[in-house]
Design a protein around this motif. Structure first.
Motif, PDB file in Angstrom:
ATOM      1  N   ARG A   1     102.010  80.407   9.408  1.00 53.14           N
ATOM      2  CA  ARG A   1     101.620  80.420   7.943  1.00 53.14           C
ATOM      3  C   ARG A   1     100.567  81.382   7.944  1.00 53.14           C
ATOM      4  N   ALA A   2      99.519  81.379   8.854  1.00 55.93           N
ATOM      5  CA  ALA A   2      98.368  82.337   8.825  1.00 55.93           C
ATOM      6  C   ALA A   2      99.184  83.927   9.203  1.00 55.93           C
ATOM      7  N   THR A   3     100.087  83.958   9.703  1.00 54.38           N
ATOM      8  CA  THR A   3     100.544  85.231  10.034  1.00 54.38           C
ATOM      9  C   THR A   3     101.274  85.721   8.424  1.00 54.38           C
ATOM     10  N   GLU A   4     102.034  84.638   8.018  1.00 58.11           N
ATOM     11  CA  GLU A   4     102.535  85.211   6.706  1.00 58.11           C
ATOM     12  C   GLU A   4     101.556  85.538   5.755  1.00 58.11           C
ATOM     13  N   MET A   5     100.303  84.740   5.489  1.00 58.02           N
ATOM     14  CA  MET A   5      99.375  84.955   4.587  1.00 58.02           C
ATOM     15  C   MET A   5      98.509  86.149   5.136  1.00 58.02           C
ATOM     16  N   GLY A   6      98.679  86.849   6.042  1.00 58.19           N
ATOM     17  CA  GLY A   6      97.808  87.621   6.598  1.00 58.19           C
ATOM     18  C   GLY A   6      96.284  87.031   6.767  1.00 58.19           C
ATOM     19  N   LYS A   7      95.883  85.799   6.912  1.00 53.47           N
ATOM     20  CA  LYS A   7      94.592  85.318   6.982  1.00 53.47           C
ATOM     21  C   LYS A   7      94.521  84.874   8.474  1.00 53.47           C
TER      22      LYS A   7
ATOM     23  N   VAL B   1      96.663  77.991  21.313  1.00 51.94           N
ATOM     24  CA  VAL B   1      96.498  78.500  19.928  1.00 51.94           C
ATOM     25  C   VAL B   1      96.465  79.846  20.222  1.00 51.94           C
ATOM     26  N   ALA B   2      95.640  80.582  21.026  1.00 52.24           N
ATOM     27  CA  ALA B   2      95.483  82.170  21.214  1.00 52.24           C
ATOM     28  C   ALA B   2      96.939  82.509  21.801  1.00 52.24           C
ATOM     29  N   SER B   3      97.541  82.013  22.449  1.00 48.88           N
ATOM     30  CA  SER B   3      98.831  82.422  22.942  1.00 48.88           C
ATOM     31  C   SER B   3      99.533  82.550  21.779  1.00 48.88           C
ATOM     32  N   TYR B   4      99.630  81.494  20.876  1.00 49.46           N
ATOM     33  CA  TYR B   4     100.569  81.738  19.370  1.00 49.46           C
ATOM     34  C   TYR B   4     100.163  82.805  18.627  1.00 49.46           C
ATOM     35  N   THR B   5      98.704  82.773  18.304  1.00 50.50           N
ATOM     36  CA  THR B   5      98.093  83.935  17.575  1.00 50.50           C
ATOM     37  C   THR B   5      98.436  85.412  18.185  1.00 50.50           C
ATOM     38  N   ALA B   6      98.360  85.275  19.551  1.00 50.55           N
ATOM     39  CA  ALA B   6      98.816  86.675  20.046  1.00 50.55           C
ATOM     40  C   ALA B   6     100.297  87.090  19.921  1.00 50.55           C
ATOM     41  N   GLU B   7     100.976  85.946  20.218  1.00 52.03           N
ATOM     42  CA  GLU B   7     102.660  86.188  20.170  1.00 52.03           C
ATOM     43  C   GLU B   7     103.001  86.674  18.544  1.00 52.03           C
ATOM     44  N   TYR B   8     102.457  85.932  17.537  1.00 57.41           N
ATOM     45  CA  TYR B   8     102.637  86.159  16.079  1.00 57.41           C
ATOM     46  C   TYR B   8     101.955  87.398  15.573  1.00 57.41           C
ATOM     47  N   GLU B   9     100.811  87.775  16.414  1.00 60.89           N
ATOM     48  CA  GLU B   9      99.942  88.834  15.766  1.00 60.89           C
ATOM     49  C   GLU B   9      98.958  88.273  14.647  1.00 60.89           C
ATOM     50  N   ALA B  10      98.671  87.065  14.562  1.00 60.48           N
ATOM     51  CA  ALA B  10      97.747  86.641  13.604  1.00 60.48           C
ATOM     52  C   ALA B  10      96.250  86.561  13.887  1.00 60.48           C
ATOM     53  N   GLY B  11      95.347  86.701  13.198  1.00 59.76           N
ATOM     54  CA  GLY B  11      94.130  86.915  13.469  1.00 59.76           C
ATOM     55  C   GLY B  11      93.627  85.237  13.981  1.00 59.76           C
ATOM     56  N   LEU B  12      92.533  85.556  14.697  1.00 59.98           N
ATOM     57  CA  LEU B  12      91.895  84.207  15.460  1.00 59.98           C
ATOM     58  C   LEU B  12      90.563  84.464  15.303  1.00 59.98           C
ATOM     59  N   LEU B  13      89.878  83.525  14.853  1.00 55.90           N
ATOM     60  CA  LEU B  13      88.310  83.425  15.038  1.00 55.90           C
ATOM     61  C   LEU B  13      87.674  82.242  15.630  1.00 55.90           C
ATOM     62  N   VAL B  14      86.899  82.256  16.532  1.00 55.13           N
ATOM     63  CA  VAL B  14      86.524  80.960  17.075  1.00 55.13           C
ATOM     64  C   VAL B  14      85.110  80.976  17.172  1.00 55.13           C
ATOM     65  N   THR B  15      84.352  79.793  16.515  1.00 61.90           N
ATOM     66  CA  THR B  15      83.058  79.865  16.509  1.00 61.90           C
ATOM     67  C   THR B  15      82.567  78.558  17.069  1.00 61.90           C
TER      68      THR B  15
ATOM     69  N   ALA C   1      94.299  78.469   8.559  1.00 58.49           N
ATOM     70  CA  ALA C   1      94.594  77.249   9.167  1.00 58.49           C
ATOM     71  C   ALA C   1      93.280  76.975   9.876  1.00 58.49           C
ATOM     72  N   ASN C   2      92.691  75.782   9.726  1.00 61.33           N
ATOM     73  CA  ASN C   2      91.341  75.495  10.394  1.00 61.33           C
ATOM     74  C   ASN C   2      91.687  74.355  11.715  1.00 61.33           C
ATOM     75  N   ILE C   3      91.312  74.744  12.806  1.00 57.97           N
ATOM     76  CA  ILE C   3      91.654  73.733  13.858  1.00 57.97           C
ATOM     77  C   ILE C   3      90.470  73.326  14.474  1.00 57.97           C
ATOM     78  N   PHE C   4      90.121  72.004  14.526  1.00 53.80           N
ATOM     79  CA  PHE C   4      89.004  71.512  15.198  1.00 53.80           C
ATOM     80  C   PHE C   4      89.247  70.527  16.128  1.00 53.80           C
ATOM     81  N   MET C   5      89.077  70.826  17.450  1.00 52.06           N
ATOM     82  CA  MET C   5      89.435  70.154  18.646  1.00 52.06           C
ATOM     83  C   MET C   5      88.263  69.896  19.426  1.00 52.06           C
TER      84      MET C   5
END
Lengths: 209, 284, 283
Positions: free
Chosen positions: B76-82, B108-122, B179-183
């Motif tokens: 979804r993040a990839t589609e939205m460009g967010k 998660v990082a491997s998914y974002t890398a694969e889909y080329e979606a942005g990732l931000l970790v705080t 998407a927000n992921i809290f783990m």
């Protein structure tokens, strides 16, 4: 060589550190317990050094955005100024009562932290309004119990029905506690299982593998 | 029987209490022998199941919707460009929940890398930042997308709980992640983060072993991993037999504990003095 | 207007209206007053009774394990605990495991109680070093909690103001947990687990705690296993303690807003469910 440094050495260190902690737990001998304490001190020292990493990261990320005048750059500038001012006074003047750092903490940080905590009341109300629906029998039971506890935990509950606080106490002491214990035991086993996986080098996903 | 009950008493106490008892200056603390036996049984169960899993025997693992949804969230993040926002809790790296969170971050990082979606970790601690940077970088390198990685994907935003909550809430309202992921380990800031994320319309997946924060996450997130599910996540996501095997070992110990609890309840419910057979034994 | 339209309106209430309602529910009771009877729960009464039964003049270890963010909820507990202890002329050894704000909160609350409340209520100031002492904060809480079991002086050679402990009458004969009669924890975080596992389980010191309302359910297990003698849960716990010691303070005053806010939340839950059923049980 790269394999040794990036894979084998961290795994060996994890195994060694984990085993020392386990063995020290089952041994009351000062040699081992002191060694364990020293290891915990090393962790604190390494943690202290890495604070510099954090400062470098926060400064570089925000400085870059301010320099390029990216969107919302004034916020980043405020952050950088706050970092320099509070950090500077903390380092050069100290943090004791009466110092500028202490004044900043008492009169700026503390009220801001309290405000964030106080926002919980508002967020709880909006989340409850949106999410608490009697969709199923279980959700209805949850809803009714939640309302009993909410009323039973404040004095007005007693005014509405004099036995409400007693009912709340029973709910807290039995159904609540049974669930809490179940989750805690499960989570503790999960944590122990993960620890064993890490110590034995089976779980390496935390190293990016 | 009483001796037996005293021996197993630690099982019925708070798990944290398993780590404590009176000490001495010997090489072995006999007062902790019950914990040692439990540890040996546990470790053996985990290792046996890992061995079984390696032989190719299929292991049934319950479906965890929250983890299955991660792939969709990144899509979804990839589609939205967010971007996808990830927070591995607010505790130090020595906290096991943080390690569990970092393990999930790797996936998660491997998914974002694969889909080329942005990732931000705080993060709240610099050591966690350093670890998270390594994990994300490795995931991008392994996916052959090294050029997409940069260190500012993982940011140390604040050193205290509510400062972090304020900073992340600001990021959420400005960037509006898809998407927000809290783990990991979360405390009073859990609802502040999740409710703001809900306000921005992000898909939210959370997981924590802190039982007091679960109601907040459940109310404000789309999916929530509860307690042990957080620790099972990395094994579940990897699908590696040896990691899945350890989950089965964990289940075995849980069954043992349940049996012991039931046995103790039955023991306490029986009026031993009134038991006919014991009376006969006493008189003989 | 059909029921679906009503449901639509009720479902679409702006968050800001909810926030405003909560704000008004918090402020109005302060302005017009909203006194209510306080019911004392068993866990609060047990804590009160335990402290009440300790010999007058005993030494108590009192912790200020909370951050400035939760001051409003937790500080009334500290004040109620101090009042109870000082009415029994107990000596208070204060400390904190919270680096950010913990030592200064301890200093502010203790100074205020010693100079203002003690003079008004007891007729004389409480003296630093004689009636109370602030040990402050030391890093690595696990090592601190463990170390205090063998020697306070190993962990805290000096007080918060860097004055050696040996120079104070209050700590002259006190150097480990077994030298104090009770551990009174006021906390907003998980440190309570550590206090129970280390101070109570390993060193046998009886303890009681005052914690935030969110954390309280977790600690009921310690009450049942008798590792904790009593528990104050959130503002309500503080109000109950104030009632028990016969000194109504901030917590009792805050019960008005808290009651009204709880009612307001229940009202919104009911509103949401009315919309849900009117709308044909569709989300």
């Amino acid at each position: 060589m790269h394999d040794l440094l990036s894979k084998r050495l961290p795994m060996m260190l994890a195994f060694f550190a984990g085993m020392v902690i386990i063995v020290a737990f089952f041994s009351g001998h000062p040699t081992l317990t002191n060694f364990r304490s020293n290891m915990q001190v090393w962790v604190s020292i390494i943690g202290g050094f890495t604070l510099l990493l954090g400062v470098v990261s926060i400064t570089s990320v925000n400085y870059r955005r301010v320099r390029k005048l990216e969107k919302d750059w004034p916020y980043k500038l405020i952050l950088l100024i706050s970092l320099v001012v509070s950090g500077g006074f903390g380092i050069f003047q100290g943090t004791e009562a009466g110092t500028v750092y202490d004044w900043l903490f008492q009169n700026m940080s503390a009220p801001m932290m309290s405000s964030m905590f106080a926002m919980l009341a508002f967020f709880i109300a909006s989340a409850a309004y949106r999410a608490f629906r009697a969709r199923t029998v279980e959700a209805t039971i949850l809803l009714v119990v939640a309302m009993i506890v909410m009323l039973g935990r404040v004095p007005i509950g007693q005014v509405i029905y004099h036995r409400l606080p007693e009912i709340t106490e029973w709910i807290m002491n039995y159904p609540n506690l049974a669930v809490q214990r179940g989750i805690i035991i499960g989570a503790a086993l999960g944590a122990a299982s993960m620890s064993i996986r890490i110590i034995l080098g089976i779980e390496r996903t935390y190293m990016g593998r | 029987m009483k001796k037996l009950l005293r021996f197993f008493t630690p099982l019925f106490l708070h798990p944290a209490m398993l780590c404590a008892s009176a000490g001495g200056a010997s090489w072995f603390r006999t007062d902790r022998i019950n914990s040692l036996i439990l540890l040996i049984i546990f470790a053996a169960a985990v290792l046996i199941y890992i061995r079984l899993a390696k032989t190719g025997r299929p292991l049934f693992i319950r479906k965890l919707s929250g983890l299955d949804a991660m792939d969709d969230a990144v899509g979804r993040a990839t589609e939205m460009g967010k971007p996808v926002l990830f927070i591995p809790g607010i505790q130090e790296v020595s906290e096991i929940q943080t390690i569990a969170g970092l393990s999930i971050l790797g996936r998660v990082a491997s998914y974002t890398a694969e889909y080329e979606a942005g990732l931000l970790v705080t993060v709240q601690y610099p050591v966690v930042m350093a670890a998270a940077q390594e994990i994300v970088k490795d995931a991008y390198v392994n996916a052959g997308k090294r050029e997409l990685y940069n260190d500012s994907m993982v940011q140390y935003v604040a050193g205290s709980q509510f400062a972090l909550a304020a900073a992340v809430n600001g990021i959420m309202t400005r960037i509006r992640p898809a998407a927000n992921i809290f783990m990991g380990a979360f405390y009073a800031e859990s609802l502040l983060l999740a409710e703001t994320g809900n306000l921005t319309g992000a898909i939210q997946i959370s997981g924590t072993a802190n039982p007091e924060q679960l109601p907040f996450f459940i109310a404000a997130c789309d999916f929530t991993l509860m307690g042990e599910e957080l620790y099972a996540a990395s094994a579940y996501l990897s699908g590696e037999p040896k990691l899945l095997g350890s989950l089965k070992g964990q289940d075995l110990l849980k069954i043992i504990i349940i049996i012991l609890i039931l046995a103790a309840i039955v023991y306490l419910m029986i009026d031993w003095k009134a038991l006919f057979i014991l009376k006969i034994l006493e008189t003989s | 207007m059909n029921r679906y339209r009503i449901a639509e309106i009720l479902t679409g209430i702006d968050r800001r209206i909810i926030y405003l309602s909560i704000l008004l529910a918090t402020i109005i009771p302060f302005l017009v007053g909203f006194p209510q009877p306080i019911y004392v729960s068993k866990e609060s009464r047990d804590l009160y009774n335990w402290v009440e039964n300790i010999r007058d003049g005993s030494t108590i270890l009192l912790t200020f394990d909370y951050y400035p963010s939760t001051l409003a909820e937790v500080e009334p507990m500290s004040r109620a605990a101090i009042k109870h202890c000082w009415r029994k002329d107990m000596k208070l050894i204060c400390m904190t495991t919270v680096p950010l704000g913990g030592p200064s909160i301890t200093e502010r609350v203790m100074n205020d109680m010693a100079t203002n409340w003690a003079v008004e209520e007891l007729g004389a100031k409480k003296i630093y070093g004689v009636d109370y002492i602030n040990l402050g904060y030391k890093p690595d809480y696990k090592a601190v909690l463990m170390g205090m079991g063998t020697s306070f002086r190993d962990i805290y050679p000096t007080d918060f103001r860097s004055v050696p402990l040996d120079s104070f009458p209050i700590t002259k004969n006190v150097d480990k947990y077994s030298d104090v009669n009770f551990l009174y924890i006021i906390s907003d975080n998980g440190i309570v687990d550590e206090w129970v596992t280390i101070a109570n389980r390993q060193f046998g010191i009886p303890l009681g705690a005052g914690v935030t309302a969110v954390m309280a359910p977790k600690f009921y297990s310690y009450l049942q296993s008798q590792q904790m003698v009593g528990l104050l849960g959130g503002m309500r716990g503080a109000a109950e303690y104030e009632k028990l010691i016969g000194s109504e303070g901030m917590a009792t005053l805050f019960m008005g807003p808290q009651s009204l806010v709880h009612l307001m939340i229940i009202f919104f839950i009911l509103l949401g469910n009315t919309a849900y059923f009117l709308g044909g049980r569709k989300v």
